[in-house]
Design a protein around this motif. Structure first.
Motif, PDB file in Angstrom:
ATOM      1  N   UNK A 100       3.440   1.558 -21.700  1.00 35.52           N
ATOM      2  CA  UNK A 100       1.976   1.641 -21.641  1.00 35.52           C
ATOM      3  C   UNK A 100       1.361   0.396 -21.002  1.00 35.52           C
ATOM      4  N   UNK A 101       1.765  -0.777 -21.448  1.00 33.08           N
ATOM      5  CA  UNK A 101       1.191  -2.022 -20.906  1.00 33.08           C
ATOM      6  C   UNK A 101       1.472  -2.175 -19.405  1.00 33.08           C
ATOM      7  N   UNK A 102       2.722  -1.992 -18.947  1.00 32.86           N
ATOM      8  CA  UNK A 102       2.956  -2.102 -17.500  1.00 32.86           C
ATOM      9  C   UNK A 102       2.156  -1.072 -16.692  1.00 32.86           C
ATOM     10  N   UNK A 103       1.961   0.130 -17.237  1.00 32.97           N
ATOM     11  CA  UNK A 103       1.160   1.136 -16.538  1.00 32.97           C
ATOM     12  C   UNK A 103      -0.281   0.678 -16.377  1.00 32.97           C
ATOM     13  N   UNK A 104      -0.790  -0.086 -17.314  1.00 35.34           N
ATOM     14  CA  UNK A 104      -2.156  -0.602 -17.218  1.00 35.34           C
ATOM     15  C   UNK A 104      -2.247  -1.745 -16.212  1.00 35.34           C
ATOM     16  N   UNK A 105      -1.203  -2.548 -16.121  1.00 34.71           N
ATOM     17  CA  UNK A 105      -1.194  -3.732 -15.260  1.00 34.71           C
ATOM     18  C   UNK A 105      -0.911  -3.385 -13.794  1.00 34.71           C
ATOM     19  N   UNK A 106      -0.018  -2.441 -13.570  1.00 35.28           N
ATOM     20  CA  UNK A 106       0.521  -2.157 -12.235  1.00 35.28           C
ATOM     21  C   UNK A 106      -0.532  -1.847 -11.162  1.00 35.28           C
ATOM     22  N   UNK A 107      -1.582  -1.079 -11.436  1.00 36.40           N
ATOM     23  CA  UNK A 107      -2.566  -0.826 -10.368  1.00 36.40           C
ATOM     24  C   UNK A 107      -3.202  -2.108  -9.822  1.00 36.40           C
ATOM     25  N   UNK A 108      -3.398  -3.087 -10.671  1.00 37.48           N
ATOM     26  CA  UNK A 108      -3.956  -4.362 -10.224  1.00 37.48           C
ATOM     27  C   UNK A 108      -2.961  -5.091  -9.329  1.00 37.48           C
ATOM     28  N   UNK A 109      -1.690  -5.044  -9.694  1.00 37.18           N
ATOM     29  CA  UNK A 109      -0.643  -5.674  -8.889  1.00 37.18           C
ATOM     30  C   UNK A 109      -0.565  -5.017  -7.520  1.00 37.18           C
ATOM     31  N   UNK A 110      -0.612  -3.694  -7.478  1.00 37.84           N
ATOM     32  CA  UNK A 110      -0.577  -2.965  -6.202  1.00 37.84           C
ATOM     33  C   UNK A 110      -1.714  -3.415  -5.286  1.00 37.84           C
ATOM     34  N   UNK A 111      -2.921  -3.524  -5.843  1.00 32.86           N
ATOM     35  CA  UNK A 111      -4.084  -3.923  -5.050  1.00 32.86           C
ATOM     36  C   UNK A 111      -3.935  -5.343  -4.520  1.00 32.86           C
ATOM     37  N   UNK A 112      -3.418  -6.240  -5.350  1.00 30.34           N
ATOM     38  CA  UNK A 112      -3.244  -7.635  -4.933  1.00 30.34           C
ATOM     39  C   UNK A 112      -2.252  -7.739  -3.782  1.00 30.34           C
ATOM     40  N   UNK A 119      -4.784  -9.779   4.341  1.00 27.92           N
ATOM     41  CA  UNK A 119      -5.401 -11.081   4.628  1.00 27.92           C
ATOM     42  C   UNK A 119      -4.467 -12.007   5.409  1.00 27.92           C
ATOM     43  N   UNK A 120      -3.170 -11.767   5.299  1.00 23.36           N
ATOM     44  CA  UNK A 120      -2.193 -12.568   6.043  1.00 23.36           C
ATOM     45  C   UNK A 120      -2.050 -12.070   7.479  1.00 23.36           C
ATOM     46  N   UNK A 121      -2.724 -10.965   7.812  1.00 21.50           N
ATOM     47  CA  UNK A 121      -2.689 -10.468   9.176  1.00 21.50           C
ATOM     48  C   UNK A 121      -1.680  -9.359   9.419  1.00 21.50           C
ATOM     49  N   UNK A 122      -1.167  -8.762   8.346  1.00 21.64           N
ATOM     50  CA  UNK A 122      -0.170  -7.700   8.458  1.00 21.64           C
ATOM     51  C   UNK A 122      -0.756  -6.393   7.932  1.00 21.64           C
ATOM     52  N   UNK A 123      -0.122  -5.275   8.293  1.00 20.12           N
ATOM     53  CA  UNK A 123      -0.555  -4.014   7.679  1.00 20.12           C
ATOM     54  C   UNK A 123      -0.331  -4.084   6.167  1.00 20.12           C
ATOM     55  N   UNK A 124      -1.170  -3.400   5.396  1.00 16.11           N
ATOM     56  CA  UNK A 124      -1.006  -3.467   3.941  1.00 16.11           C
ATOM     57  C   UNK A 124       0.313  -2.847   3.499  1.00 16.11           C
ATOM     58  N   UNK A 125       0.925  -3.467   2.516  1.00 17.91           N
ATOM     59  CA  UNK A 125       2.115  -2.902   1.869  1.00 17.91           C
ATOM     60  C   UNK A 125       1.605  -2.133   0.653  1.00 17.91           C
TER      61      UNK A 125
END
Length: 152
Positions: A100-112, A119-125
């Motif tokens: 449950x906790x990782x499922x709540x955290x993961x969308x934020x990690x994906x966005x970051x 921002x580094x000049x590459x296509x988004x991963x």
């Protein structure tokens, strides 16, 4: 009041970016390469008790992109949360911490990760969705197998 103290508690206290790193060790020369880079993505999850009934859960993504044997860029991000979990059986707490906790955290990690790459000049991963339930169950089975126990 004592009865209220025995009610199960699960709540997010705080979500935060714990660590972020971007490296482009072969820039700017490698940016002139026309080859398609190879992308390797590694995910990790960690949970630890930080106080009575309080847990820190973190999910880490390490994204390495290479052109041939040279690194184009490397991103490592760790998103974490502090969760309060009280008055639950230990096996339920482990499931909450591992799923449950990782499922709540993961969308934020994906966005970051996506944002840092852009921002580094590459296509988004774009990190794929993760089935934390399946990961948790596989981890539980591996631990049981290493302990000599059988898993039903």
């Amino acid at each position: 009041m004592a009865e209220q103290d025995q009610n199960p508690v699960f709540q997010l206290q705080r979500m935060y970016l714990k660590d972020l790193s971007l490296e482009q060790p072969n820039s700017p020369q490698i940016l002139l390469e026309q080859q398609q880079p190879q992308v390797d993505i590694q995910l990790g999850m960690q949970a630890e008790s930080i106080a009575d009934g309080m847990f820190e859960v973190s999910v880490t993504a390490t994204v390495t992109t290479k052109v041939g044997d040279r690194t184009l860029f490397l991103v490592e991000a760790k998103q974490a949360g502090i969760f309060e979990i009280r008055n639950l059986p230990a096996e339920q707490v482990q499931g909450i911490l591992g799923v449950v906790c990782p499922q709540m955290i993961y969308p934020y990690l994906r966005a970051i990760v996506s944002d840092v790459c852009t921002r580094a000049g590459f296509p988004p991963i774009l990190l794929a969705e993760v089935n934390f339930q399946a990961m948790f169950e596989a981890q539980q089975q591996a631990q049981a197998a290493n302990g000599g126990q059988t898993v039903n």
